[in-house]
Design an enzyme around this catalytic site. Sequence first.
Site, PDB file in Angstrom:
ATOM      1  N   ARG A 169      26.453   2.120  77.176  1.00 27.11           N
ATOM      2  CA  ARG A 169      25.921   3.245  77.956  1.00 27.11           C
ATOM      3  C   ARG A 169      25.250   4.270  77.039  1.00 27.11           C
ATOM      4  O   ARG A 169      25.374   5.474  77.219  1.00 27.11           O
ATOM      5  CB  ARG A 169      27.023   3.912  78.782  1.00 27.11           C
ATOM      6  CG  ARG A 169      27.744   2.993  79.741  1.00 27.11           C
ATOM      7  CD  ARG A 169      26.799   2.408  80.792  1.00 27.11           C
ATOM      8  NE  ARG A 169      27.541   1.512  81.680  1.00 27.11           N
ATOM      9  CZ  ARG A 169      27.706   0.213  81.447  1.00 27.11           C
ATOM     10  NH1 ARG A 169      27.144  -0.341  80.366  1.00 27.11           N
ATOM     11  NH2 ARG A 169      28.380  -0.549  82.267  1.00 27.11           N
ATOM     12  N   SER A 242      29.703   4.741  89.340  1.00 26.49           N
ATOM     13  CA  SER A 242      30.821   4.957  88.417  1.00 26.49           C
ATOM     14  C   SER A 242      30.610   6.260  87.653  1.00 26.49           C
ATOM     15  O   SER A 242      29.611   6.403  86.950  1.00 26.49           O
ATOM     16  CB  SER A 242      30.934   3.784  87.437  1.00 26.49           C
ATOM     17  OG  SER A 242      31.159   2.581  88.135  1.00 26.49           O
ATOM     18  N   GLU A 339      29.747   9.294  82.773  1.00 27.14           N
ATOM     19  CA  GLU A 339      28.507   8.545  82.586  1.00 27.14           C
ATOM     20  C   GLU A 339      27.287   9.385  82.927  1.00 27.14           C
ATOM     21  O   GLU A 339      26.304   9.389  82.193  1.00 27.14           O
ATOM     22  CB  GLU A 339      28.511   7.278  83.457  1.00 27.14           C
ATOM     23  CG  GLU A 339      29.204   6.090  82.836  1.00 27.14           C
ATOM     24  CD  GLU A 339      28.819   4.789  83.533  1.00 27.14           C
ATOM     25  OE1 GLU A 339      27.689   4.695  84.031  1.00 27.14           O
ATOM     26  OE2 GLU A 339      29.646   3.869  83.560  1.00 27.14           O
TER      27      GLU A 339
END
Length: 347
Positions: A169, A242, A339
């Site tokens: 990520r 998420s 995130e």
Amino acid sequence: MPGDAFRIAENAPLRSRNTFGVEANAPWLVEIAEARALPQVFALPQLQAAPPLLLGGGSNLLFAGDAPGAVLSLQADGVRIIEDDGTTAIVHAEAGKTWHDFVLWSLGQGLCGLENLALIPGTVGAAPIQNIGAYGTEVGEFVRRVHAWDRAEGAFVALDAAACAFGYRDSVFKQEPDRRFVVAVEFALPRQRAPKIEYAGLPEELAAMGVVAPTPRDVAEAVIRVRTRKLPDPALLGNAGSFFKNPIIPAAQAEALLATHAGMPVFRGDSVATRKLSAGWLIDQCGWKGFRDGDAGVSAAHALVLVNHGRATGAQLLALARRIAASVQERFGVAIEPEPKLIGASW
């Protein structure tokens, strides 16, 4: 040139431009039809007061306050094959293309590799920034080159996959925020590839579909079905998918946690000395699934997903996220991080 390649709106509302559906405003919103206009856009006086924000589908950010500077929206969404040797095709996709539509387009061309990334919200331009991933696949595996406007150089640049510094990520675009604005991505997509179906949930879904030898389209369909069950539709319930990254910790720490939490999912980390934990499992163990405080809440179907039940503010959602992270830290001694990009606040 405004009205041709770009147009500007003052004091623009952003609620419809972020999948959390939270209220926020931009002092200036610049909609850009053609990437060639970026040199003129970045010369605008409206962009000089604060770093501008490049906004794609608004699916990987949380407005905890108003945008401090101008917001840019790239509209160009063309896709074409620029090379094809019969084994691998090089595909050039412009930043404004909706990611899921691009995945379906690639499958329609007989290409594979992106099927595990079906139904991820957002745009092609956002994909390499976050190095989006799902079901054992990351987009960085298939990126050949990223085209961007480099503010530091005042020029268009092309970064190969190595220069993108892809990580979990992560990418150079996150490591050096506000410097490069992605305008297009080149992908190297194979025409044949063994399906990647080891990730939990996919074998079961394919079996339920009656599929024994899955094609890339079968895998995409399985992913779509699983994601549809697990993740709420942002059009019906505001969310950004998420919310927390899966934490990566030292292997020794993971072994110690397993000694007291035998059912804890543990995966190989980014090296032999690390392990990746399931943030969703950690949060679920702390009792947050289905929690609601006013209109800020956690999905009843997936503990990893923060949701806006209607009129929650970004600040309220961020406050809830911090409470969740603090409880995981207290119970497991593991730090979890968001995130989505936070706008108007820091973690």
